[in-house]
Design a protein around this motif. Sequence first.
Motif, PDB file in Angstrom:
ATOM      1  N   ILE A 121      40.973  47.187  37.881  1.00 13.02           N
ATOM      2  CA  ILE A 121      42.267  47.445  37.143  1.00 13.02           C
ATOM      3  C   ILE A 121      42.053  47.715  35.799  1.00 13.02           C
ATOM      4  CG2 ILE A 121      44.614  46.466  36.651  1.00 13.02           C
ATOM      5  CD1 ILE A 121      44.328  44.725  39.062  1.00 13.02           C
ATOM      6  N   ARG A 122      42.292  48.885  35.156  1.00 17.44           N
ATOM      7  CA  ARG A 122      42.066  49.148  33.789  1.00 17.44           C
ATOM      8  C   ARG A 122      43.370  49.057  33.386  1.00 17.44           C
ATOM      9  NH1 ARG A 122      38.496  52.888  30.935  1.00 17.44           N
ATOM     10  NH2 ARG A 122      40.401  53.274  29.860  1.00 17.44           N
ATOM     11  N   ASP A 129      44.762  49.293  30.377  1.00 19.18           N
ATOM     12  CA  ASP A 129      45.505  50.161  29.622  1.00 19.18           C
ATOM     13  C   ASP A 129      45.894  51.621  30.380  1.00 19.18           C
ATOM     14  OD1 ASP A 129      42.774  50.918  30.229  1.00 19.18           O
ATOM     15  OD2 ASP A 129      42.408  51.867  28.631  1.00 19.18           O
ATOM     16  N   LEU A 130      45.307  51.686  31.447  1.00 21.24           N
ATOM     17  CA  LEU A 130      45.958  52.882  32.398  1.00 21.24           C
ATOM     18  C   LEU A 130      46.717  52.630  33.264  1.00 21.24           C
ATOM     19  CD1 LEU A 130      42.335  54.772  32.745  1.00 21.24           C
ATOM     20  CD2 LEU A 130      43.999  55.266  31.146  1.00 21.24           C
ATOM     21  N   ALA A 131      46.614  51.276  33.833  1.00 22.11           N
ATOM     22  CA  ALA A 131      47.361  51.170  35.180  1.00 22.11           C
ATOM     23  C   ALA A 131      48.891  50.912  34.667  1.00 22.11           C
ATOM     24  CB  ALA A 131      47.054  49.337  35.411  1.00 22.11           C
ATOM     25  N   GLU A 132      49.742  51.442  35.514  1.00 20.48           N
ATOM     26  CA  GLU A 132      51.252  51.424  35.426  1.00 20.48           C
ATOM     27  C   GLU A 132      51.871  50.570  36.292  1.00 20.48           C
ATOM     28  OE1 GLU A 132      52.415  55.601  35.921  1.00 20.48           O
ATOM     29  OE2 GLU A 132      51.596  56.088  34.118  1.00 20.48           O
TER      30      GLU A 132
END
Lengths: 144, 222
Positions: free
Chosen positions: B216-217, B219-222
């Motif tokens: 899980i990144r 900053d990128l995960a929505e």
Amino acid sequence: MDNFEPVIVAFCCHYCAYTAADMAGSQRLSYPPNVKVVRVPCSGKVDAMHIVKAFEKGADGVYVAGCLEGDCHFKNGNSKAARMVAYVSKYMEEIGIEPERLAMVTMSAGMGYRFAQVATEMTEKIRRMGPSPIHAAIATGKAA
Amino acid sequence: MITAERKPLEELIDYIRPFRRLLLVGCNECVTVCAAGGRKEVGLLASGLQMALLKAGASIEVREHTLERQCDPEYVEELVPMIDGVDAVMSMACGCGVQEVARRFKDKPVFPALNTKFMGASERQGVWAERCQGCGDCLLGKTGGICPIARCAKQLMNGPCGGSTGGHCEIGDDVDCAWALIWERLKALGLQENYVEITPAKDWRSGGGGGPRKIIREDLAE
Ligand code: SF4
Ligand code: SF4
């Protein structure tokens, strides 16, 4: 399939077999009209897809004709073609088409006689084998 | 890349026999590079399946489509306009692609056309070899850039075993001993002390022993 006339597709390299076909013509050597020649820039340019599609469309036999060993205009297109033909033969076995219906042959541009001989031998071999199972299935489908 | 090989035609025919209309889906990424499931293989398989069935007195309509990437939902969405027109889907992607398609189209049977093999590299034209098993805690920095997990048959942390002979692994002369390679490379780098150091047993939780893994990144995960 009385009076069976096989359809043979020959992928012929521009630098050898295709020129050999011309040579056969100018030497007035005849070869069976069953052989449909497709000119390619190098036998190495023939793809498995071309061969498989030819059989799918009902060809009874296919051969790829390239330059003599070591004589490919593009260095090794003919040996690549030979490996590809061997690979497709195995796939044909899986599909249920006799691999003998596919061949790789080599000749030089000057071998008009060999061109005519190969065309005749291939036609006779396939004539003896009868229609390809795909050709036969297409014909049955059309008749039904 | 992820490598794969086509399953035997016979097995694939068994999957699709009950269906009349099939969507054969390729992937433009790894499986294209290892000549297993790109646009060309999709074409070859479509022809092969149709011919094999025609020969058996049956027929199937095969629609071909190759996605940019089959393991991303954005690309799988491209199949929406085609899916109602078919009874089943056969995927020529790796197992990740097959599962993405199956997840998106819950009411369609989805079959794998390939056997997904390993993460590997191309040794030479037409030859791919295993290089990494995704252990989640990479050791390559200590082992001279040669992986003892993927390339040692016993996954030894401190090799070689007694079977290493003349640079070959005891499982076969055509297999390099990973630890012989590691030693040679460390010697060349002047890093023999890496070899002397004892590496403790590996914690496999990062390597799948702790259940399915996820990244899980934030900053990128929505
Ligand atoms: S040590 Fe682990 S992450 Fe690194 S190459 Fe080997 S298996 Fe892959
Ligand atoms: S011979 Fe080398 S690669 Fe093979 S199991 Fe032993 S240490 Fe591992």
